[in-house]
Write a protein that holds these residues in place. Structure first.
Motif, PDB file in Angstrom:
ATOM      1  N   GLU A  37       0.826  -1.206   0.000  1.00 41.22           N
ATOM      2  CA  GLU A  37       0.000   0.000   0.000  1.00 41.22           C
ATOM      3  C   GLU A  37       0.858   1.254   0.000  1.00 41.22           C
ATOM      4  O   GLU A  37       0.547   2.243  -0.670  1.00 41.22           O
ATOM      5  N   ALA A  38       1.953   1.236   0.756  1.00 42.98           N
ATOM      6  CA  ALA A  38       2.825   2.407   0.825  1.00 42.98           C
ATOM      7  C   ALA A  38       3.444   2.730  -0.534  1.00 42.98           C
ATOM      8  O   ALA A  38       3.728   3.898  -0.833  1.00 42.98           O
ATOM      9  N   PHE A  39       3.629   1.708  -1.364  1.00 43.29           N
ATOM     10  CA  PHE A  39       4.201   1.911  -2.696  1.00 43.29           C
ATOM     11  C   PHE A  39       3.124   2.009  -3.780  1.00 43.29           C
ATOM     12  O   PHE A  39       3.449   2.100  -4.971  1.00 43.29           O
ATOM     13  N   GLY A  40       1.859   1.965  -3.375  1.00 43.96           N
ATOM     14  CA  GLY A  40       0.784   2.134  -4.345  1.00 43.96           C
ATOM     15  C   GLY A  40       0.331   0.866  -5.032  1.00 43.96           C
ATOM     16  O   GLY A  40      -0.305   0.926  -6.092  1.00 43.96           O
ATOM     17  N   PHE A  41       0.614  -0.293  -4.424  1.00 41.19           N
ATOM     18  CA  PHE A  41       0.208  -1.577  -4.989  1.00 41.19           C
ATOM     19  C   PHE A  41      -0.766  -2.273  -4.055  1.00 41.19           C
ATOM     20  O   PHE A  41      -0.704  -2.093  -2.837  1.00 41.19           O
ATOM     21  N   PRO A  42      -1.646  -3.130  -4.591  1.00 38.24           N
ATOM     22  CA  PRO A  42      -2.446  -3.994  -3.710  1.00 38.24           C
ATOM     23  C   PRO A  42      -1.566  -5.119  -3.174  1.00 38.24           C
ATOM     24  O   PRO A  42      -0.491  -5.404  -3.721  1.00 38.24           O
ATOM     25  N   ASP A  43      -2.021  -5.739  -2.106  1.00 35.09           N
ATOM     26  CA  ASP A  43      -1.296  -6.875  -1.531  1.00 35.09           C
ATOM     27  C   ASP A  43      -1.425  -8.081  -2.451  1.00 35.09           C
ATOM     28  O   ASP A  43      -2.214  -8.092  -3.392  1.00 35.09           O
ATOM     29  N   GLY A  44      -0.650  -9.113  -2.189  1.00 33.42           N
ATOM     30  CA  GLY A  44      -0.729 -10.335  -2.989  1.00 33.42           C
ATOM     31  C   GLY A  44       0.354 -10.407  -4.041  1.00 33.42           C
ATOM     32  O   GLY A  44       0.101 -10.821  -5.181  1.00 33.42           O
ATOM     33  N   GLU A  45       1.570 -10.011  -3.653  1.00 29.83           N
ATOM     34  CA  GLU A  45       2.738 -10.065  -4.545  1.00 29.83           C
ATOM     35  C   GLU A  45       2.588  -9.193  -5.791  1.00 29.83           C
ATOM     36  O   GLU A  45       3.222  -9.451  -6.817  1.00 29.83           O
ATOM     37  N   LYS A  46       1.759  -8.152  -5.692  1.00 36.57           N
ATOM     38  CA  LYS A  46       1.665  -7.190  -6.790  1.00 36.57           C
ATOM     39  C   LYS A  46       2.822  -6.199  -6.733  1.00 36.57           C
ATOM     40  O   LYS A  46       3.195  -5.591  -7.737  1.00 36.57           O
ATOM     41  N   LEU A  47       3.365  -6.000  -5.546  1.00 35.78           N
ATOM     42  CA  LEU A  47       4.588  -5.215  -5.405  1.00 35.78           C
ATOM     43  C   LEU A  47       5.722  -6.008  -6.051  1.00 35.78           C
ATOM     44  O   LEU A  47       5.962  -7.159  -5.681  1.00 35.78           O
ATOM     45  N   PRO A  48       6.413  -5.450  -7.056  1.00 33.15           N
ATOM     46  CA  PRO A  48       7.491  -6.208  -7.704  1.00 33.15           C
ATOM     47  C   PRO A  48       8.528  -6.701  -6.702  1.00 33.15           C
ATOM     48  O   PRO A  48       8.868  -5.988  -5.753  1.00 33.15           O
ATOM     49  N   ARG A  49       8.996  -7.906  -6.913  1.00 34.19           N
ATOM     50  CA  ARG A  49       9.959  -8.475  -5.964  1.00 34.19           C
ATOM     51  C   ARG A  49      11.214  -7.626  -5.851  1.00 34.19           C
ATOM     52  O   ARG A  49      11.750  -7.445  -4.746  1.00 34.19           O
ATOM     53  N   ASP A  50      11.696  -7.077  -6.965  1.00 34.15           N
ATOM     54  CA  ASP A  50      12.889  -6.234  -6.910  1.00 34.15           C
ATOM     55  C   ASP A  50      12.678  -5.038  -6.001  1.00 34.15           C
ATOM     56  O   ASP A  50      13.591  -4.640  -5.263  1.00 34.15           O
ATOM     57  N   LEU A  51      11.486  -4.454  -6.050  1.00 33.99           N
ATOM     58  CA  LEU A  51      11.190  -3.307  -5.200  1.00 33.99           C
ATOM     59  C   LEU A  51      11.084  -3.727  -3.737  1.00 33.99           C
ATOM     60  O   LEU A  51      11.537  -3.010  -2.837  1.00 33.99           O
ATOM     61  N   ALA A  52      10.498  -4.898  -3.502  1.00 39.07           N
ATOM     62  CA  ALA A  52      10.418  -5.422  -2.137  1.00 39.07           C
ATOM     63  C   ALA A  52      11.806  -5.643  -1.558  1.00 39.07           C
ATOM     64  O   ALA A  52      12.060  -5.344  -0.378  1.00 39.07           O
ATOM     65  N   MET A  53      12.729  -6.138  -2.385  1.00 37.70           N
ATOM     66  CA  MET A  53      14.094  -6.385  -1.918  1.00 37.70           C
ATOM     67  C   MET A  53      14.863  -5.080  -1.720  1.00 37.70           C
ATOM     68  O   MET A  53      15.646  -4.939  -0.772  1.00 37.70           O
ATOM     69  N   GLU A  54      14.640  -4.119  -2.589  1.00 37.38           N
ATOM     70  CA  GLU A  54      15.285  -2.810  -2.407  1.00 37.38           C
ATOM     71  C   GLU A  54      14.804  -2.165  -1.109  1.00 37.38           C
ATOM     72  O   GLU A  54      15.593  -1.595  -0.344  1.00 37.38           O
ATOM     73  N   ASN A  55      13.510  -2.299  -0.853  1.00 37.15           N
ATOM     74  CA  ASN A  55      12.952  -1.726   0.368  1.00 37.15           C
ATOM     75  C   ASN A  55      13.525  -2.389   1.613  1.00 37.15           C
ATOM     76  O   ASN A  55      13.910  -1.703   2.570  1.00 37.15           O
ATOM     77  N   ILE A  56      13.607  -3.725   1.628  1.00 40.53           N
ATOM     78  CA  ILE A  56      14.132  -4.401   2.816  1.00 40.53           C
ATOM     79  C   ILE A  56      15.609  -4.096   2.994  1.00 40.53           C
ATOM     80  O   ILE A  56      16.103  -3.973   4.121  1.00 40.53           O
ATOM     81  N   VAL A 116      19.066  -3.307  14.430  1.00 38.73           N
ATOM     82  CA  VAL A 116      18.393  -4.433  15.082  1.00 38.73           C
ATOM     83  C   VAL A 116      18.013  -5.451  14.011  1.00 38.73           C
ATOM     84  O   VAL A 116      18.027  -5.123  12.815  1.00 38.73           O
ATOM     85  N   PRO A 117      17.673  -6.673  14.388  1.00 37.02           N
ATOM     86  CA  PRO A 117      17.300  -7.686  13.390  1.00 37.02           C
ATOM     87  C   PRO A 117      16.051  -7.271  12.612  1.00 37.02           C
ATOM     88  O   PRO A 117      15.145  -6.634  13.161  1.00 37.02           O
ATOM     89  N   VAL A 118      16.022  -7.653  11.340  1.00 34.72           N
ATOM     90  CA  VAL A 118      14.893  -7.318  10.471  1.00 34.72           C
ATOM     91  C   VAL A 118      14.367  -8.589   9.800  1.00 34.72           C
ATOM     92  O   VAL A 118      15.133  -9.391   9.272  1.00 34.72           O
ATOM     93  N   SER A 119      13.034  -8.734   9.814  1.00 33.43           N
ATOM     94  CA  SER A 119      12.386  -9.866   9.149  1.00 33.43           C
ATOM     95  C   SER A 119      11.488  -9.344   8.032  1.00 33.43           C
ATOM     96  O   SER A 119      10.809  -8.325   8.186  1.00 33.43           O
ATOM     97  N   LEU A 120      11.484 -10.051   6.916  1.00 32.99           N
ATOM     98  CA  LEU A 120      10.728  -9.654   5.731  1.00 32.99           C
ATOM     99  C   LEU A 120       9.491 -10.531   5.556  1.00 32.99           C
ATOM    100  O   LEU A 120       9.579 -11.762   5.606  1.00 32.99           O
ATOM    101  N   ASP A 121       8.346  -9.877   5.324  1.00 30.96           N
ATOM    102  CA  ASP A 121       7.135 -10.609   4.945  1.00 30.96           C
ATOM    103  C   ASP A 121       7.258 -10.940   3.463  1.00 30.96           C
ATOM    104  O   ASP A 121       7.101 -10.082   2.612  1.00 30.96           O
ATOM    105  N   LEU A 122       7.539 -12.192   3.178  1.00 24.94           N
ATOM    106  CA  LEU A 122       7.800 -12.655   1.812  1.00 24.94           C
ATOM    107  C   LEU A 122       6.544 -13.193   1.140  1.00 24.94           C
ATOM    108  O   LEU A 122       6.617 -13.794   0.057  1.00 24.94           O
ATOM    109  N   GLU A 123       5.392 -12.985   1.766  1.00 28.63           N
ATOM    110  CA  GLU A 123       4.128 -13.498   1.252  1.00 28.63           C
ATOM    111  C   GLU A 123       4.249 -14.998   0.939  1.00 28.63           C
ATOM    112  O   GLU A 123       4.675 -15.761   1.783  1.00 28.63           O
ATOM    113  N   ALA A 124       3.935 -15.424  -0.274  1.00 32.03           N
ATOM    114  CA  ALA A 124       4.006 -16.851  -0.609  1.00 32.03           C
ATOM    115  C   ALA A 124       5.293 -17.198  -1.347  1.00 32.03           C
ATOM    116  O   ALA A 124       5.381 -18.213  -2.041  1.00 32.03           O
ATOM    117  N   GLY A 125       6.292 -16.358  -1.198  1.00 35.99           N
ATOM    118  CA  GLY A 125       7.599 -16.664  -1.762  1.00 35.99           C
ATOM    119  C   GLY A 125       7.839 -16.150  -3.166  1.00 35.99           C
ATOM    120  O   GLY A 125       8.837 -16.488  -3.789  1.00 35.99           O
TER     121      GLY A 125
END
Length: 256
Positions: free
Chosen positions: A52-71, A80-89
């Motif tokens: 939502e913060a990037f303007g996409f609906p949930d459900g892996e609509k956010l491009p994976r590259d963008l998700a990785m850049e964000n994390i 501190v330790p960081v965990s990523l919500d990877l949805e269904a992989g």
């Protein structure tokens, strides 16, 4: 805290019955810094909030590259330790899941959430199919310099209807929890489960640390602690609260 190894060890050790890890799920470096600055021992993203913060609906609509850049940016913004919500992989096959898990680790995450719902499909992966996917995630994680904490999620309760027999659903959840543990998962996330008695039974019977999500009707953090929960998430709640505040302020300013 400095090394990724130290962060991974710390994150793993934070999952304790009777003293759970409480995660206020964030979505970008700014919110991560706020949570860490307030004393959060670890940071975790929520896929819905990030999308939502990037303007996409949930459900892996956010491009994976963008998700990785964000994390990556989040990991570099806090100590501190960081965990990523990877949805269904970000993939249906074990090979695709393995690639996504490896990318998460390479970008600084020490943990991932990994769910069993079928993205853009119906229902959940079968136990056998999801076990193969969890096993692939475990193998990919173990190949990294710092193995990740794999928090295997089942959406059985999240997708349940009001009329479903909750005890039968719990039996299905317990079967999946054991299977995912055998496949190499480190934690078990059951969003949508809010019945205190069922939560207690799950914590007693599941071989993995149990993760529950705060939502309407859920027991309090204190109650969840007493029930044996080892990890408590806030899911999309923080994002929704923040956006509601912004909407209220803007409405007052612009008269809508």
């Amino acid at each position: 805290m400095s090394s990724l190894q130290e962060k991974a060890s710390t994150f793993r050790n934070l999952h304790k019955k009777g003293d759970p890890l409480v995660l206020y799920n964030i979505w970008d470096p700014g919110t991560a810094k706020i949570a860490a600055g307030a004393g959060a021992p670890a940071i975790a993203t929520g896929s819905w909030s990030v999308a939502e913060a990037f303007g996409f609906p949930d459900g892996e609509k956010l491009p994976r590259d963008l998700a990785m850049e964000n994390i990556n940016r989040i990991c570099n913004s806090v100590d501190v330790p960081v965990s990523l919500d990877l949805e269904a992989g970000y993939g249906t096959t074990p090979e695709q899941v393995a690639q996504s898990v490896a990318l998460a680790g390479q970008n600084g995450a020490v943990g991932v959430n990994f769910e069993d719902q079928i993205i853009d499909g119906e229902g959940l992966y079968s136990v056998e199919d999801q076990v193969a996917r969890v096993s692939a995630a475990r193998k990919a994680s173990n190949a990294l310099d710092v193995p990740l904490f794999i928090n295997a999620r089942t959406d059985i309760f999240l997708k349940a209807s009001v009329s479903d027999d909750k005890r039968k659903l719990l039996e299905e959840v317990i079967v999946r929890g054991q299977a995912y543990a055998d496949a190499g998962a480190d934690g078990f996330f059951v969003p949508g489960l809010i019945d205190a008695n069922l939560i207690k039974e799950l914590c007693e019977k599941c071989p993995l640390p149990v993760n529950i999500m705060m939502m309407s009707g859920c027991p309090s953090i204190r109650e969840l602690t007493a029930l044996g929960v080892a990890r408590i998430s806030h899911g999309p709640g923080p994002f929704r609260a923040a956006m509601a505040m912004i909407e209220k302020d803007c409405s007052a300013l612009y008269g809508s």
